[in-house]
Design an enzyme around this catalytic site. Sequence first.
Site, mmCIF file in Angstrom:
data_model
loop_
_atom_site.group_PDB
_atom_site.id
_atom_site.type_symbol
_atom_site.label_atom_id
_atom_site.label_comp_id
_atom_site.label_asym_id
_atom_site.label_seq_id
_atom_site.Cartn_x
_atom_site.Cartn_y
_atom_site.Cartn_z
ATOM 1 N N HIS A 39 5.605 6.498 -0.969
ATOM 2 C CA HIS A 39 6.354 5.272 -1.260
ATOM 3 C C HIS A 39 5.490 4.062 -0.920
ATOM 4 C CE1 HIS A 39 6.900 5.942 3.058
ATOM 5 N NE2 HIS A 39 6.893 4.621 3.133
ATOM 6 N N HIS A 86 0.853 -1.202 0.000
ATOM 7 C CA HIS A 86 0.000 0.000 0.000
ATOM 8 C C HIS A 86 0.881 1.241 0.000
ATOM 9 C CE1 HIS A 86 1.249 -0.494 4.134
ATOM 10 N NE2 HIS A 86 1.179 0.823 4.186
HETATM 11 O O1 3AM Z 1 3.775 2.741 4.442
HETATM 12 P P1 3AM Z 1 4.889 2.371 5.338
HETATM 13 O O2 3AM Z 1 5.212 0.912 5.298
HETATM 14 O O3 3AM Z 1 6.105 3.234 5.172
HETATM 15 O O4 3AM Z 1 5.643 1.865 8.996
HETATM 16 C C1 3AM Z 1 4.239 1.890 9.005
HETATM 17 C C2 3AM Z 1 3.654 1.844 7.633
HETATM 18 O O5 3AM Z 1 4.393 2.711 6.808
HETATM 19 C C3 3AM Z 1 3.752 3.246 9.461
HETATM 20 O O6 3AM Z 1 2.418 3.280 9.020
HETATM 21 C C4 3AM Z 1 2.285 2.482 7.853
HETATM 22 C C5 3AM Z 1 1.166 1.493 8.027
HETATM 23 O O7 3AM Z 1 1.436 0.640 9.093
HETATM 24 N N1 3AM Z 1 3.853 3.443 10.899
HETATM 25 C C6 3AM Z 1 3.773 2.508 11.857
HETATM 26 N N2 3AM Z 1 3.924 3.078 13.065
HETATM 27 C C7 3AM Z 1 4.117 4.408 12.860
HETATM 28 C C8 3AM Z 1 4.310 5.531 13.701
HETATM 29 N N3 3AM Z 1 4.351 5.404 15.028
HETATM 30 C C9 3AM Z 1 4.073 4.641 11.475
HETATM 31 N N4 3AM Z 1 4.223 5.856 10.935
HETATM 32 C C10 3AM Z 1 4.416 6.878 11.796
HETATM 33 N N5 3AM Z 1 4.463 6.731 13.129
#
Ligand code: 3AM
Length: 188
Positions: free
Chosen positions: A121, A37
């Site tokens: 991304h 996603h």
């Molecule tokens: O889309 P990506 O994979 O970069 O890393 C987690 C993921 O990002 C991010 O939210 C997306 C869906 O899970 N994520 C998880 N914990 C987070 C946090 N505490 C976070 N982003 C910001 N702060």
Amino acid sequence: MQRLFVALAMPEDIRDRLAGLGAGLPGARRVPPENLHLTLRFIGETDGAAARDAADALSRLDAGGFDLALSGVGAFESGGRARSVWAGTEPRPALDALQRKVDGALARAGVAMDTRKFRPHVTLARFSGACAARLGPWLAANGLFRAGPFAVEGFTLFESALGRGGSVYRPLVEFPLRPAAPAPRSGP
Ligand code: 3AM
């Protein structure tokens, strides 16, 4: 409590391309294809009332659909170590505009602002201890990756459940965007 985030789901053919791209990464925990996603906004732990407020604000957001192409790959690093690798997007003002509208809607619903710059991304894999330098060949070999364009016709509020086998993402609400304006006709 629910752990929530707002994202664009990827069409199946794009997920297949991304899954192929992630194959061959050294020492990686790959994101399962169904979880691929593009995050517009991480919300975090939310109780039922706040989740309803967020969904309500998102449902009133007014934005148009657009085409999006994925382009290039990169890595997020900290302390000299790669934490994740991702596929990027071609620059798309409509995507940035949608992200700002999601931010604005969530702010109106009382969700604290995220001050980090939006870097669109699709995460392909995460690392616990990989040395960033080992990724060089993979990054170089896939720098010209391109997928799409595909039509972005909506966005999704997801729940992320942290399980022993990794996160399980569940779409809670899908929000349609206004149909994209037809492309201008060329020629006489
Ligand atoms: O889309 P990506 O994979 O970069 O890393 C987690 C993921 O990002 C991010 O939210 C997306 C869906 O899970 N994520 C998880 N914990 C987070 C946090 N505490 C976070 N982003 C910001 N702060």
